[in-house]
Design a protein around this motif. Structure first.
Motif, mmCIF file in Angstrom:
data_model
loop_
_atom_site.group_PDB
_atom_site.id
_atom_site.type_symbol
_atom_site.label_atom_id
_atom_site.label_comp_id
_atom_site.label_asym_id
_atom_site.label_seq_id
_atom_site.Cartn_x
_atom_site.Cartn_y
_atom_site.Cartn_z
ATOM 1 N N ASP A 251 -1.123 4.425 -1.338
ATOM 2 C CA ASP A 251 -2.168 3.419 -1.143
ATOM 3 C C ASP A 251 -1.833 2.138 -1.906
ATOM 4 O O ASP A 251 -2.051 1.030 -1.418
ATOM 5 C CB ASP A 251 -3.513 3.984 -1.606
ATOM 6 N N MET A 252 -1.261 2.289 -3.115
ATOM 7 C CA MET A 252 -0.865 1.111 -3.896
ATOM 8 C C MET A 252 0.192 0.311 -3.154
ATOM 9 O O MET A 252 0.130 -0.911 -3.063
ATOM 10 C CB MET A 252 -0.280 1.532 -5.246
ATOM 11 N N GLU B 97 -20.656 9.229 -4.404
ATOM 12 C CA GLU B 97 -21.068 8.239 -5.411
ATOM 13 C C GLU B 97 -22.517 8.454 -5.827
ATOM 14 O O GLU B 97 -22.897 8.214 -6.971
ATOM 15 C CB GLU B 97 -20.946 6.814 -4.838
ATOM 16 N N CYS C 292 -17.102 8.168 4.153
ATOM 17 C CA CYS C 292 -17.308 6.916 3.420
ATOM 18 C C CYS C 292 -17.446 7.174 1.925
ATOM 19 O O CYS C 292 -17.272 6.261 1.124
ATOM 20 C CB CYS C 292 -18.531 6.185 3.953
ATOM 21 N N GLY C 293 -17.783 8.411 1.561
ATOM 22 C CA GLY C 293 -17.871 8.734 0.141
ATOM 23 C C GLY C 293 -19.169 8.349 -0.531
ATOM 24 O O GLY C 293 -19.314 8.471 -1.746
ATOM 25 N N LYS C 294 -20.143 7.862 0.240
ATOM 26 C CA LYS C 294 -21.412 7.437 -0.375
ATOM 27 C C LYS C 294 -22.132 8.606 -1.048
ATOM 28 O O LYS C 294 -22.735 8.436 -2.100
ATOM 29 C CB LYS C 294 -22.317 6.812 0.681
ATOM 30 N N THR D 151 -5.264 7.417 -8.767
ATOM 31 C CA THR D 151 -4.687 6.341 -7.966
ATOM 32 C C THR D 151 -3.600 6.905 -7.065
ATOM 33 O O THR D 151 -2.679 7.569 -7.537
ATOM 34 C CB THR D 151 -4.067 5.262 -8.880
ATOM 35 N N GLY E 131 -6.777 -2.438 -15.101
ATOM 36 C CA GLY E 131 -6.727 -1.183 -14.362
ATOM 37 C C GLY E 131 -7.469 -0.100 -15.107
ATOM 38 O O GLY E 131 -8.502 -0.344 -15.720
ATOM 39 N N LYS E 132 -6.883 1.113 -15.137
ATOM 40 C CA LYS E 132 -7.592 2.255 -15.716
ATOM 41 C C LYS E 132 -7.338 2.374 -17.219
ATOM 42 O O LYS E 132 -7.154 3.459 -17.741
ATOM 43 C CB LYS E 132 -7.143 3.535 -15.004
ATOM 44 N N PHE F 248 -1.383 -1.451 -0.424
ATOM 45 C CA PHE F 248 -2.170 -2.571 -0.952
ATOM 46 C C PHE F 248 -1.302 -3.822 -1.148
ATOM 47 O O PHE F 248 -1.647 -4.923 -0.731
ATOM 48 C CB PHE F 248 -2.816 -2.150 -2.273
ATOM 49 N N PHE F 249 -0.141 -3.637 -1.790
ATOM 50 C CA PHE F 249 0.728 -4.790 -2.061
ATOM 51 C C PHE F 249 1.356 -5.340 -0.783
ATOM 52 O O PHE F 249 1.519 -6.541 -0.627
ATOM 53 C CB PHE F 249 1.810 -4.428 -3.070
ATOM 54 N N LYS G 164 -8.797 5.193 -19.519
ATOM 55 C CA LYS G 164 -10.261 5.285 -19.441
ATOM 56 C C LYS G 164 -10.704 6.712 -19.158
ATOM 57 O O LYS G 164 -10.050 7.413 -18.400
ATOM 58 C CB LYS G 164 -10.729 4.432 -18.258
ATOM 59 N N ARG H 89 0.040 -5.284 2.127
ATOM 60 C CA ARG H 89 -0.984 -6.043 2.850
ATOM 61 C C ARG H 89 -1.080 -7.443 2.262
ATOM 62 O O ARG H 89 -1.214 -8.427 2.970
ATOM 63 C CB ARG H 89 -2.329 -5.321 2.748
ATOM 64 N N MET I 128 -2.419 2.845 -14.050
ATOM 65 C CA MET I 128 -2.989 3.738 -13.049
ATOM 66 C C MET I 128 -3.093 5.154 -13.585
ATOM 67 O O MET I 128 -2.245 5.607 -14.337
ATOM 68 C CB MET I 128 -2.093 3.750 -11.821
#
Lengths: 588, 168
Positions: A432-433, A578, A573-575, A428, A349-350, A436-437, A377, A439, A424
């Motif tokens: 959403d976490m 980035e 979309c966040g492109k 994070t 993770g982070k 995620f689990f 990080k 799903r 995290m």
């Protein structure tokens, strides 16, 4: 003569270790250098892969990290040939990287040989004391004595359940029937855990030896490895070790001159998380759909082909020979009141230093994250750790002083699980976490129990609604109600623990749910539907990179002047975020 | 064309496919179904209907039951796969380290959605739960090779390399 070792675990290979090895080989051939070149597995420092170790004539070890083929060439020229170590790339024993602290708090039993010996060589395993424990057991111990030693050591099953290993063996020993099986569960399915893969890749014989000792103790003569299909390297090394052991007569009939017979086969899994559950795993080996069944009867009485069967996971077996050689007391002297010995954690993770760390039970979360893992990080803020995978939960950073053992972790609502520890940071989103689990479990539910099959689906829908900004006030209560029903009305561990990620995030991060539902905001700026993008006019250079990246033509502006995002056209979309090199695109 | 190539890949030394050899070797041992299916998939790249019938005849398990086993496990495919199989990891660690961006990039580059095969039959995309290389996240696996510490840019480059190798 010097010895060179290159780490070739899956983590090393994916970081480019094969190219490094090739460069070393080329240098040896070209210059005709007299050295011993060896492959090893992973020593746990996955964050420094590819790793290359040079051991000089006086047995001094120099471990180099991040070794690209170019770096390898210089190490070969300056250190191997020229005898002057390339100090700036050394990562262990007071290297400039300061990575020594990664090892300081570790105590290695399971990982004792990982990254040190060549996993493809039975001789190297034997040179570090391998296969001595099984010989000792066959000569000096009765099966009952083996079980007594393992029970006294306090070793608990490392696969997640945490049941006392010795007691489990005893049940199988006492079960009636002359044909018994043992199974090594290497179906490491928890996303975020990779210690079993690494152990099988780096020290397969230790697992095999542990299995042999167990087989002797319970009276089994046939064993199976059930390995995930996603671990091709582990399967390959395991096959090789079994062939080696067979060739030496360590497997087969009358092993080491005793009356003990044992043979072992590998079964590759076909991809189903639920097969980590004992009864489902057995069904899968039998060639059926891997669906769990009611217990009792427990596998110890009625398992594979309806015969008494004992199942342990890779890490559990890897502990066995150490306990036999060093004694139950040595093992039990580590850890806490109810959790003895060590546990391997997969840090990911982070975290700054991701990898495998084996620590005595009772260490705190903060010690693992900061002292071993080197903190978060990019200097971000530590928010939570997720333990136990999809069956576990998120423990907030405020509980960082918690001493890790089975009981303490269970109290938080998470579980020890197989030891995945995903860190995290503030970016994070906890909702959403949870989504995620859910799903994951919804997808992996075998469909047998209604509450698991349909309940997880309904919970997932609620969480999707919340992260899409369409959450309702009553959703939190609905989640709790569904969680209660799923926990109490399902047959196996998958269903009974599936709601844990939701329940723990609800418990420790209620304000994040509230922000999503009431204010339609994601505090971590992570949920796409709740984030809007804009461009800071003062930072934008008008380079038009974002215009090119935008798939919906939502960005416009003159060249070399500040650009703008049309919120109506933006698909979030966040492109652009980035792509921007000037940090001019910001999330709101 | 595709099927022929895949058959070649699965051929043993004697010129017969591994799958046929496995079927011949079968002597009523228990639990052989999944290894046989794995062998069929290794040979053909997927499990064709004829393979199900063959297995059913030899092992004596009804085809419907075999179908049930195939659809239970995520590894098995009933449709032909692309030449290269891309497994995109969406495990916890990868998810936390923005694997969604990697998935999106691959989908955009290959012009596929989710678990699909490209029109030219070169790539099949699969989203998987965890590849066990969490410390190198985000990770993808192309065929049996794992690639770690990816960024959208690195993935684009990687796909280009594979495509060029295929066209050579």
């Amino acid at each position: 003569m010097k010895t060179i070792k290159v780490g070739l675990g899956t983590c090393g290979v994916s970081a480019g270790a094969e190219k490094t090895l090739e460069a070393v080989r080329l240098a040896i051939e070209k210059e005709n250098i007299q050295v011993t070149l060896k492959e090893t597995g992973c020593n746990g420092m996955c964050f420094r892969e590819p790793l290359m170790e040079v051991i000089d004539e006086s047995s001094h070890s120099f471990l180099y990290g991040d070794v690209t083929p170019e770096k390898a060439q210089r190490i070969m020229a300056e250190h191997v040939v020229g005898d002057s170590p390339v100090k700036e790339w050394i990562v262990q024993n007071s290297g400039p990287s300061g990575d020594d602290s990664f090892f300081e708090k570790q105590k290695r039993i399971v990982l004792r040989n990982c990254g040190i010996i060549d996993p493809n060589s039975i001789d190297e395993y034997m040179a570090v004391g391998g296969y001595e424990a099984i010989q000792k057991v066959l000569k000096e111990y009765t099966p009952e004595k083996v079980i007594e030693v393992i029970t006294n050591s306090g070793l608990r099953g490392r696969g997640g359940g945490g049941f006392l290993t010795g007691v489990k063996w005893k049940f199988c020993r006492q079960a009636s029937g002359d044909k018994k099986y043992i199974i090594c569960n290497a179906d490491e399915g928890d996303p975020g855990a990779f210690m079993d893969r690494s152990t099988l890749e780096s020290d397969p014989h230790s697992v095999l030896e542990g299995m042999m000792i167990c087989a002797y103790a319970i009276g089994a003569d046939e064993g199976y490895f059930y390995v995930r299909a996603e671990y091709p390297k582990a399967v390959q090394r395991l096959k090789h070790s079994i062939r080696e052991a067979l060739a030496r007569g360590f497997l087969g009939k009358n092993i080491f001159g005793s009356a003990f017979n044992f043979s072992v086969k590998i079964k590759e899994g076909a991809g189903a998380f639920v097969c980590g559950e004992e009864t489902a795993l057995i069904a899968s080996i039998e060639g059926k759909r891997g669906m769990p069944r009611f217990r009792p009867p427990f596998p110890a009485n009625k398992g594979l082909w309806a015969k008494p069967t004992n199942i342990n996971n890779v890490e559990t077996f890897a502990n066995i020979s150490w306990i036999i050689m060093n004694g139950a007391e040595a093992f039990a002297s580590m850890g806490t009141e109810n959790s003895k010995g060590t546990k391997v954690f997969a840090l990911a993770g982070k975290i700054a230093r991701g990898g495998l760390a084996e620590v005595p039970m009772g260490i705190t979360i903060n010690e693992i994250v900061y002292d071993i893992g080197g903190g978060i990080k990019e200097g971000k803020k530590f928010k939570a750790v997720q333990m136990g995978g999809p069956s576990g939960g998120c423990i907030p950073a405020s509980m960082g002083d918690l001493k890790i053992d089975y009981q303490q972790i269970n109290k938080t609502g998470a579980i020890m699980g197989s030891g995945g520890l995903v860190v995290m940071d503030e970016t994070t989103c906890m909702v959403d976490m949870a989504k995620f689990f859910l799903r994951f479990t919804e997808d992996e539910s075998c469909g047998k129990c209604t509450f698991c099959r349909i309940g997880t689906k309904r919970m997932l829908e609620v969480l999707e609604r919340i992260t899409d900004g369409k959450g309702k006030e009553e959703d939190v209560d609905l989640l709790r109600e569904l969680a209660y029903q799923i926990k109490n009305n399902t047959v196996c561990g998958l269903g009974q623990t599936a709601p844990n990620p939701v329940l723990t995030t609800l418990k420790y991060f209620p304000e994040e749910y509230e922000a999503h539902i009431r204010d339609k905001k994601c505090p971590a700026h992570s949920c796409a539907a709740l984030v809007t993008y804009s461009i800071r006019a003062d930072a934008c250079k008008g380079c038009a990179m974002c215009v090119k990246a935008c798939p919906s033509e939502a960005i416009s502006g003159e060249k070399k002047k500040a650009h703008e995002i049309n919120i109506g056209l933006c698909i979030r979309c966040g492109k652009c975020f980035e792509t921007c090199k000037f940090d001019a695109v910001i999330k709101n | 064309m595709m099927a022929r190539e895949n058959t070649k890949k699965g051929q043993g030394e004697n010129g017969f496919s591994n799958f046929k050899v496995e079927l011949w070797k079968y002597q009523g041992e228990m639990g052989a179904l999944i290894p046989l299916l794995q062998s069929a998939q290794g040979t053909y790249g997927y499990i064709p209907e004829s393979a199900i019938d063959h297995i059913s005849e030899v092992v004596g398990i009804p085809a419907a039951d075999i179908y049930g086993v195939i659809t239970f496990y995520s590894q098995f495919r009933l449709k032909p796969m692309g030449k290269n199989i891309i497994k995109i990891c969406d495990g916890t660690a990868c998810h936390v380290n923005a694997s969604t961006a990697i998935l999106r990039t691959v989908e955009d580059e290959l012009k596929v959605n989710g678990d699909e095969t490209t029109e030219d039959g070169l790539f099949t995309l699969q989203k998987v739960a965890c590849l066990g290389c969490c410390s190198l996240s985000p990770v993808i696996m192309i065929n049996d090779e794992t690639h770690g510490k990816l960024t959208p840019k690195k993935v684009t480059k990687l796909l280009k390399e594979y495509r060029e190798n295929c066209n050579e």
